[in-house]
Write an enzyme that holds these catalytic residues in place. Structure first.
Site, short mmCIF file in Angstrom:
data_model
loop_
_atom_site.label_atom_id
_atom_site.label_comp_id
_atom_site.label_asym_id
_atom_site.label_seq_id
_atom_site.Cartn_x
_atom_site.Cartn_y
_atom_site.Cartn_z
N CYS A 37 0.81 -1.23 0.00
CA CYS A 37 0.00 0.00 0.00
C CYS A 37 0.84 1.27 0.00
CB CYS A 37 -0.94 0.01 1.19
SG CYS A 37 -2.30 -1.13 0.94
N1 CO8 Z 1 -19.95 -9.05 8.49
C1 CO8 Z 1 -20.37 -9.23 9.76
N2 CO8 Z 1 -19.53 -9.48 10.78
C2 CO8 Z 1 -18.22 -9.58 10.51
C3 CO8 Z 1 -17.72 -9.42 9.20
C4 CO8 Z 1 -18.64 -9.16 8.17
N3 CO8 Z 1 -18.23 -8.99 6.90
N4 CO8 Z 1 -16.38 -9.56 9.23
C5 CO8 Z 1 -16.04 -9.80 10.50
N5 CO8 Z 1 -17.15 -9.82 11.28
C6 CO8 Z 1 -17.21 -10.07 12.73
C7 CO8 Z 1 -16.00 -10.81 13.22
O1 CO8 Z 1 -16.15 -12.21 13.08
C8 CO8 Z 1 -15.94 -10.40 14.68
O2 CO8 Z 1 -16.86 -11.16 15.39
P1 CO8 Z 1 -16.51 -11.62 16.93
O3 CO8 Z 1 -16.38 -10.35 17.69
O4 CO8 Z 1 -17.69 -12.44 17.31
O5 CO8 Z 1 -15.22 -12.38 16.83
C9 CO8 Z 1 -16.46 -8.97 14.65
O6 CO8 Z 1 -17.20 -8.84 13.44
C10 CO8 Z 1 -15.34 -7.95 14.68
O7 CO8 Z 1 -14.34 -8.31 13.69
P2 CO8 Z 1 -12.95 -7.58 13.57
O8 CO8 Z 1 -12.31 -7.48 14.92
O9 CO8 Z 1 -12.17 -8.23 12.47
O10 CO8 Z 1 -13.47 -6.15 13.08
P3 CO8 Z 1 -12.76 -4.76 13.13
O11 CO8 Z 1 -13.63 -3.85 13.89
O12 CO8 Z 1 -11.34 -4.84 13.52
O13 CO8 Z 1 -12.84 -4.32 11.59
C11 CO8 Z 1 -11.38 -4.10 9.69
C12 CO8 Z 1 -12.17 -5.06 10.59
C13 CO8 Z 1 -12.38 -3.22 8.96
C14 CO8 Z 1 -10.60 -4.94 8.70
C15 CO8 Z 1 -10.44 -3.23 10.54
O14 CO8 Z 1 -9.74 -4.01 11.47
C16 CO8 Z 1 -9.44 -2.46 9.70
O15 CO8 Z 1 -9.76 -1.74 8.78
N6 CO8 Z 1 -8.14 -2.54 10.08
C17 CO8 Z 1 -7.07 -1.83 9.40
C18 CO8 Z 1 -6.69 -2.57 8.17
C19 CO8 Z 1 -5.58 -1.87 7.41
O16 CO8 Z 1 -5.33 -0.72 7.55
N7 CO8 Z 1 -4.89 -2.65 6.61
C20 CO8 Z 1 -3.79 -2.08 5.90
C21 CO8 Z 1 -4.11 -1.91 4.51
S1 CO8 Z 1 -3.94 -3.30 3.60
C22 CO8 Z 1 -2.54 -3.16 2.68
O17 CO8 Z 1 -1.55 -2.58 3.00
C23 CO8 Z 1 -2.70 -3.94 1.47
C24 CO8 Z 1 -1.51 -4.29 0.67
C25 CO8 Z 1 -1.78 -5.33 -0.34
C26 CO8 Z 1 -2.98 -5.06 -1.21
C27 CO8 Z 1 -3.38 -6.25 -1.95
C28 CO8 Z 1 -4.73 -6.15 -2.65
C29 CO8 Z 1 -5.67 -7.29 -2.54
#
Ligand code: CO8
Length: 373
Positions: free
Chosen positions: A156
């Site tokens: 990224c």
């Molecule tokens: N619908 C409903 N519920 C869900 C879903 C869904 N789709 N997904 C997860 N849940 C549930 C989980 O199971 C979990 O349930 P429980 O509490 O019972 O275990 C609950 O919701 C909470 O899940 P999370 O803790 O995973 O949720 P978050 O609040 O942490 O949100 C995010 C998830 C949105 C992914 C968040 O953590 C985030 O955005 N983090 C930062 C990510 C980031 O910045 N990444 C860096 C960028 S990526 C990068 O650099 C890419 C490079 C390569 C690119 C390649 C291209 C493909």
């Protein structure tokens, strides 16, 4: 010392939109099909049933409302769940180069330049379509550029890392007019079958023209006052796809061969790193974070950007200080901060200070401090 400017930007926007409602409908249909197929094993407790995704979760957790993609039908087909691209013969331009050339032509038009003015092409993206020849060299030929071109990947942060290479090339005299392109076809490497991440990415391509003040004629010039890059190893965002997979007898469809991350860990670890990085970079140029008119941040998560800004300026800020494009484009890997810059700098005036900053896998962080001339 040569003064260097960003003199034009361009954007290629894919033809299809996938809303969260469409995405969730397809995912839930896929999950139902899988659960039906595995009913006996699920009943025997051998495997866990897939749980449905939800629009509310996606919007609350990420701020994403839709994404653009190059192919919609393949992604939304519950029996497929990834895009469908036709394999191209060797005599046809690659898809990455095609969208990059489109964005490049728009950036060059904005800068008042043609391909013939360009003598360095950096194709910087989180994924590369093939091993060689470099997409950058194909793009160089497509736009009629001279000089040299090469591909580079810092996930990224690819765009900001490439901007530093381009700025240094112009400063040192190894290039006169450099082009940075970021063709991000993230849909091909996103695991659309995993509800934890199926909503995260979108496709796009950005292009940036970088040259010296004495060749620039654009009415919209941003002097690059400084660039700063940093990396620190982490396994929290990872993709094990690679040319060794065949020799490792690895399953090409295994989960670790597409994007995966520990989202919450990334969130917690990267926010303080990004805020400190920007603050330190500004300090080296004797600026305070509050002097910055606009921050064009990496577009991965709305809450993440709000926290980075709160750490920097000590208060909540809105779209005017840190414009969001994530809601419309989703995370477009390295292109996100550049899309934000491209769409949200037209109202700024001479003397205004801005920071482009990306953060992502690696971990990697890159910042570009620029002032409107
Ligand atoms: N619908 C409903 N519920 C869900 C879903 C869904 N789709 N997904 C997860 N849940 C549930 C989980 O199971 C979990 O349930 P429980 O509490 O019972 O275990 C609950 O919701 C909470 O899940 P999370 O803790 O995973 O949720 P978050 O609040 O942490 O949100 C995010 C998830 C949105 C992914 C968040 O953590 C985030 O955005 N983090 C930062 C990510 C980031 O910045 N990444 C860096 C960028 S990526 C990068 O650099 C890419 C490079 C390569 C690119 C390649 C291209 C493909």
């Amino acid at each position: 010392m040569t003064r260097v400017v960003i003199s034009g930007t361009g954007l290629y926007q894919p033809p299809h939109v996938i809303t969260n409602a469409e995405l969730v409908e397809a995912f839930n249909a896929y999950a139902a099909l899988q659960n039906e197929k595995n009913a006996t094993a699920i009943a025997a407790g051998e495997i866990t049933a897939m749980t449905p995704s939800s629009v509310e979760f996606i919007e609350k957790a990420s701020g994403i409302r839709q994404r653009y993609v190059l192919d919609k039908a393949g992604v939304l087909d519950p029996t497929r769940m990834y895009p469908r691209f036709a394999e191209r013969p060797d005599n046809q331009i690659s898809l990455m180069a095609e969208i990059a050339a489109d964005a490049a032509r728009k950036a060059l038009a904005a800068a008042g330049k043609t391909g013939a003015d360009v003598d360095a092409v950096y194709c910087a993206a989180a994924n590369m379509q093939r091993a060689y020849p470099a997409m950058a060299v194909e793009i160089q030929q497509a736009i009629g550029a001279g000089g040299y071109g090469f591909d580079m990947n810092v996930a990224c942060s690819s765009a900001t890392f490439a901007i530093e290479q381009a700025v240094n090339a112009v400063k040192s005299g190894s290039a006169k007019c450099a082009l940075v392109v970021n063709p991000e076809i993230t849909s091909a490497h996103l695991e659309w079958r995993d509800r934890d991440c199926h909503f995260i990415f979108g496709d796009v391509c950005t292009a940036v023209v970088i040259e010296a003040t004495d060749t620039a004629t654009s009415s919209d010039q941003w002097e690059v006052l400084g660039t700063k890059l940093a990396t620190q190893f982490s396994n929290a965002i990872r993709n094990n796809f690679g040319f060794m997979n065949r020799s490792e007898d690895a399953d090409p469809n295994a989960r670790d061969k597409t994007f995966r991350q520990e989202g919450r860990k990334v969130f917690k670890e990267v926010v303080p790193m990004a805020a400190a990085h920007i603050e330190n970079h500004l300090k080296t140029l004797n600026f305070e974070p509050t002097q910055v008119r606009r921050y064009w941040l990496h577009q991965a998560n709305l809450g993440m950007n709000q926290l980075v800004l709160k750490k920097l300026v000590g208060r909540e800020v809105g779209d005017d200080i840190a414009p969001l494009i994530l809601d419309t484009y989703a995370n477009t890997a390295s292109a996100g901060s550049i899309v934000s810059f491209h769409e949200h700098h037209g109202d700024m005036v001479a003397g205004d200070l801005g920071v482009i900053c990306s953060f992502g896998a690696g971990y990697s962080i890159g910042s570009v401090i620029a002032r409107k001339l």
